[in-house]
Each structure stands twice: as structure tokens, then as C-alpha cells.
Enzyme design. Structure first.
Site, PDB file in Angstrom:
ATOM      1  N   GLU A   1       1.372  -0.249  -5.091  1.00 41.23           N
ATOM      2  CA  GLU A   1       0.451   0.830  -5.430  1.00 41.23           C
ATOM      3  C   GLU A   1       1.262   2.105  -5.610  1.00 41.23           C
ATOM      4  OE1 GLU A   1      -3.556   2.948  -3.611  1.00 41.23           O
ATOM      5  OE2 GLU A   1      -1.870   2.491  -2.291  1.00 41.23           O
TER       6      GLU A   1
ATOM      7  N   ASP B   1       0.824  -1.197   0.000  1.00 38.63           N
ATOM      8  CA  ASP B   1       0.000   0.000   0.000  1.00 38.63           C
ATOM      9  C   ASP B   1       0.868   1.261   0.000  1.00 38.63           C
ATOM     10  OD1 ASP B   1      -2.674   1.319   0.461  1.00 38.63           O
ATOM     11  OD2 ASP B   1      -1.632   1.978   2.275  1.00 38.63           O
TER      12      ASP B   1
END
Length: 519
Positions: free
Chosen positions: A269, A232
Site C-alpha cells: 500500500e 500496510d
């Protein structure tokens, strides 16, 4: 009737819908192309399936529904955060080596992992290491003062040195947070939290922090047995003006994880344009291709077929200039974007074609749970993450109830059990195009070549090639039917959608139709 339909073979179902021209008697080899070009299914456990009656999805619910993932044809699962956290979404972790009690236990997780691996389904978990929760024990200690041993686990600055930063209002591509520095209410020092004050950023200039993170990764790979991580906010390990330090960190992270598991899968990401994204590929072999999602929507809006094909061709060429060892994680939606069906104006024809495009393009596609039954959802985020509809409400024992859905209800979405009986449903369409991809190497791992020929603006055209197979793909993204010349040598219909067909030396492409041709 339900049992009869469920017993049909894949080819029988295809022939019922007249969507595929493959000979029903021909045996096609189904291959698992993960991770290079396999299909990953994203699950938000909270909304998936509830086995203990508390209204919240759980890991045992995933175990119970692994056959659904397998039937769909996916090769892996990506779990959104499953570690203890004070929030419903769990992107602010308080314990990196545990399972959130709402979801079950570590034993539940390991049992699910074993069952997934028995089905040849890999398991990837969300790893949130850019920041922790402000309730994490590290931060609770860090707040106690400048002399605390955990103080340097986070990023701090004194008030009079950051007044300009406190006053500025910056809206970035992936965060609408307007204040990055936050007051803990204990003096002049402020701490950095890129997303919110509830999520203080870790200080990766501190070797102790790096080692803590590496140890967490080793635990999940070696002791638990997961196959990889979705990282993330990978772009924000360091600020944008220290991008080179972020690249270096991810290279180090990858090296440490490969010591434990040489084939570890890492997908990052990094939400930005390709020039910013590409340098992360040396550390994170796979990166999400957000351009694919947004360019696909733009192509429909402009009825410009080649917009996406050209964009994808440019991205792949650019990435190959950095490294030839990368995985292009293509997406049509995820937990941060409005549901695809909403984005496409609730058009069933567009949604079916969009997935046919995703599955015939290069890359390693991701499917967000519920897209395969046409779930709906718009911002705010909780309404993009509503409960999966397994059956009609009165028979749906596992449907979660943690949120009252605003978009995906029995009045707007046909539950999976009903869709399984309908050969023309979203679910059976997803199965067909995934099966098409998994039985044709050119669609999974072939090169992408753009045609020299000029076609009507709404037509998307490209070739997919391997040493053993060559296919030509056409999609009409427009509202009007078009007719185009049949490319020389491609006279075998492999697949068609919505009435596309070869007619002599021409191809007829009705609105939102697709066709795949072979030699």
C-alpha cells in the site's frame, strides 16, 4: 427454480442475458493467471460469515464460504488483519504470531488454508509492520524508560526538540492525523505515531526491529503456509524525506522472504502519484493502483472515456521504466473508500460497466467483498465494512451482527441467494466478466494499446494483444447512445453489455454499454 438456475452452465446463463456472443458449443480454457494477472478477493472476516453465533465473522465461516470465492472466479483471498488487536479493524497488532480469538484459532486458520489450497485459491494476509498497537508488549516495555531494552524499538524525541512538529497540523493523502508526536505521560519524551497515538511507529533503524519483522514473516510463510502478504502503510516505514531508506528496507524484506518462499507474493500500500510509487517496485513486486480507482470515477463524472485508458497506459509505461517484473494491482474499491455503487450514484448500469472495464484492462484486479452483490457504504469506515448479505434476513444464519448496518440492508441490497436466481444480477454479471477474462489471454496478460482513431469523448477504446490473440474493447461512459466505425478486421463479437452490437460496418454503443471484438 433456484436449483434449476444453479444447474445452468456458464454459457447458458450468458445466453439468457444476451451479454456474450461466444458460441455456446465452443470450449474455452479457463486459466489461473495469479499472481501476474489473477483476481484477488478481499475479505473482512468480522463481516463475512459467523459460525458460532456470537455475531462476529470467523475463520470457520470463511472455510464454509470458500466455494463462493471459487464460484465467483477469484484466484486468491486477501484477508484484512486477523491478528490479536484491541480495535474492531485490527490494524494495531498486539501479537504477530496468533489469531484474534474472535476469529478462531491457528488450527482453524490452517484448516481454512488447506481447504483454500485444495481449490487452487491462494491466501494473502495483511501484515501491519509500520506500527504496533500501543498495547503491544514491546511498547509497554518501551514506555518504562530510556534504559529499557525495547525503548529503541520505537521512535522517540524530547519535547524541546520537536515543538514545531507538535504544533503543526499536516493532513496527508492517507492520514488525517494532525499530530504525529504523542505524549505517553511519563516525562519529556514523545513517541512518533503517524496515524494515531494508539499506533506507535516502529524504528526500522534498529537492526533488532528488522530481525523481529523478518522472523514474523518467516513464521507465517514457513510454519503456517500463507502465500504472501499485503503490506500496510508501506510508504511510511520511514518519513517522506527518507524515501530511499524505505525503498532499501523493502528490497531487504523481499530478499529475506524469498529465502523462505521464492515465489512469495508481496503487495504494498503506497498511496501516492506514480513517480512516488514506482521506486517501491524493486522491493514490492505488486503495488495497489489507486489512480485506477479515482480516474475511473473521474472518467464517469466527466464522461471522458479515454481518461482512464490514457492514465493506465502512462502508468504501465512508467513502471516498465523501473522494472519489467511488476504486478499492477488494480482496484475499483477497497475497505478505505466508499462502496463503488455509492460512488457511481447507485447506478446499476455504471457498476456493471465499471467491473467490465476492470476485468478487460491490464493488471491483477482486486474485488472487495460485497461489491459482487452491490453492497452500499460510506464513511465512516465501519459503514464501508458492513455485514455480507448471504440470504434474506430470516434465513441468513451466518450474517454477522457486530454492527447495525446503515447502508447495506435487506431493503437496499438483494442478498446473494436471491441474486443467484437472477441472470441479470450483479453477482451473475461479475461471474460472466471474470469468466470472460479468465478464458481470454489477451484480456488477462495482453499488452494495452491505444487507438490512433478519434472517437466521441465518452468512448473508451483500447486493444489487448498477446502473440495468439488480439481483441478490441469499447466502452461508452456517456448517457447518450453513440455509433462508431467498426475497426477493420474485428468483426467477431466476443462479449457485449447492455445492447452494444455490430451493425454492418458500424458499432452501436448505447449509454453505459461495452463490447469486446475479436478477429
Amino acid at each position: 427454480m433456484r436449483n434449476l438456475l444453479r444447474s445452468f452452465t456458464y454459457c447458458t446463463l450468458v445466453l439468457l442475458t444476451a451479454s456474450c456472443m461466444q458460441d455456446a458449443n465452443e470450449e474455452l480454457e479457463v486459466k489461473n493467471y495469479w499472481p501476474e494477472a489473477g483476481i484477488t478477493y478481499e475479505i473482512f472476516i468480522q463481516s463475512f460469515y459467523d459460525t458460532d453465533g456470537d455475531g462476529i465473522g470467523d475463520i470457520n465461516g470463511v472455510t464454509k464460504k470458500l466455494d463462493h470465492v471459487q464460484e465467483l472466479g477469484a484466484n486468491a483471498i486477501w484477508f484484512m488483519p486477523l491478528m490479536p488487536s484491541p480495535s474492531y479493524h485490527k490494524y494495531d497488532v498486539t501479537d504477530y504470531k496468533a489469531i484474534h480469538p474472535d476469529y478462531g484459532t491457528m488450527d482453524d486458520f490452517k484448516q481454512m488454508l488447506d481447504e483454500a489450497h485444495k481449490r487452487d485459491i491462494k491466501v494473502v494476509i495483511d501484515m501491519i509492520i509500520n506500527h504496533t498497537s500501543d498495547e503491544h508488549p514491546w511498547f509497554q516495555e518501551a514506555k518504562k524508560g530510556r534504559d529499557n531494552p525495547y525503548r529503541d524499538y520505537y521512535v522517540w524525541a524530547q519535547y524541546d526538540t520537536i515543538q514545531d512538529y507538535l504544533d503543526k497540523k499536516v493532513v496527508t493523502l492517507d492520514s488525517d492525523n494532525i499530530r504525529q508526536w504523542h505524549d505517553p505521560g511519563q516525562g519529556d519524551d514523545y513517541y512518533y505515531g503517524f496515524f494515531t497515538g494508539d499506533m506507535p511507529d516502529l524504528n526500522f533503524d534498529n537492526p533488532k526491529v528488522r530481525e523481529e519483522i523478518y522472523e514474523i514473516g518467516r513464521y507465517w510463510l514457513a510454519e503456517v503456509g500463507v502465500d504472501g502478504f499485503r503490506l500496510d502503510a508501506a510508504k511510511h516505514i520511514y518519513p517522506d524525506d527518507r524515501a530511499a531508506d524505505s525503498h532499501e528496507f523493502w528490497e531487504e524484506f523481499r530478499a529475506e522472504m524469498e529465502k523462505v518462499k521464492p515465489d512469495v507474493y508481496l503487495v504494498g500500500e503506497v498511496y501516492d502519484m506514480k513517480e512516488v510509487v514506482a521506486p517501491y517496485l524493486t522491493g514490492l513486486r505488486a503495488l495497489f493502483n489507486f489512480d485506477f480507482h479515482y480516474t475511473l470515477l473521474e472518467a464517469y463524472k466527466k464522461e471522458d472515456g479515454m481518461l482512464l485508458a490514457k492514465k493506465q497506459h502512462d502508468i504501465l509505461a512508467f513502471y516498465n521504466g523501473i522494472t519489467d517484473d511488476f504486478i499492477d494491482a488494480t482496484i475499483s474499491s477497497n475497505h478505505d473508500q466508499p462502496r463503488l455503487l455509492n460512488e457511481l450514484g447507485k447506478s446499476k448500469d455504471k457498476l456493471k460497466q465499471a467491473i467490465a472495464i476492470l476485468m478487460t484492462m491490464p493488471g491483477a484486479p482486486y474485488i472487495y467483498y460485497g461489491e459482487e452483490i452491490g453492497m452500499l457504504g460510506k464513511k465512516p469506515d465501519p459503514n464501508i465494512r458492513e455485514p455480507f448479505l448471504w440470504d434474506v434476513a430470516e434465513q441468513d444464519e451466518g450474517r454477522t451482527k457486530w454492527i447495525t448496518p446503515a447502508f447495506s440492508t435487506d431493503n437496499t441490497v438483494t442478498p446473494l441467494a436471491i441474486q443467484k436466481e437472477d441472470a441479470d444480477s450483479y453477482f451473475n454479471h461479475y461471474k460472466r466478466v471474470i469468466q470472460l477474462r479468465n478464458t481470454h489471454p489477451a484480456l488477462a496478460i495482453g499488452s494495452l494499446e491505444l487507438p490512433a482513431e478519434k472517437y466521441p469523448k465518452a468512448v473508451m477504446a483500447y486493444q489487448r494483444k498477446t502473440g495468439e490473440q488480439e481483441l478490441y474493447v469499447f466502452h461508452n461512459l456517456g448517457k447518450k447512445s453513440v455509433e462508431i466505425p467498426l475497426p477493420q478486421g474485428f468483426d467477431r463479437e466476443v462479449y457485449h453489455l447492455k445492447g452494444a452490437k455490430v451493425n454492418g460496418d458500424k458499432i452501436k454503443l448505447p449509454a453505459f454499454s461495452s463490447i469486446v471484438l475479436g478477429k
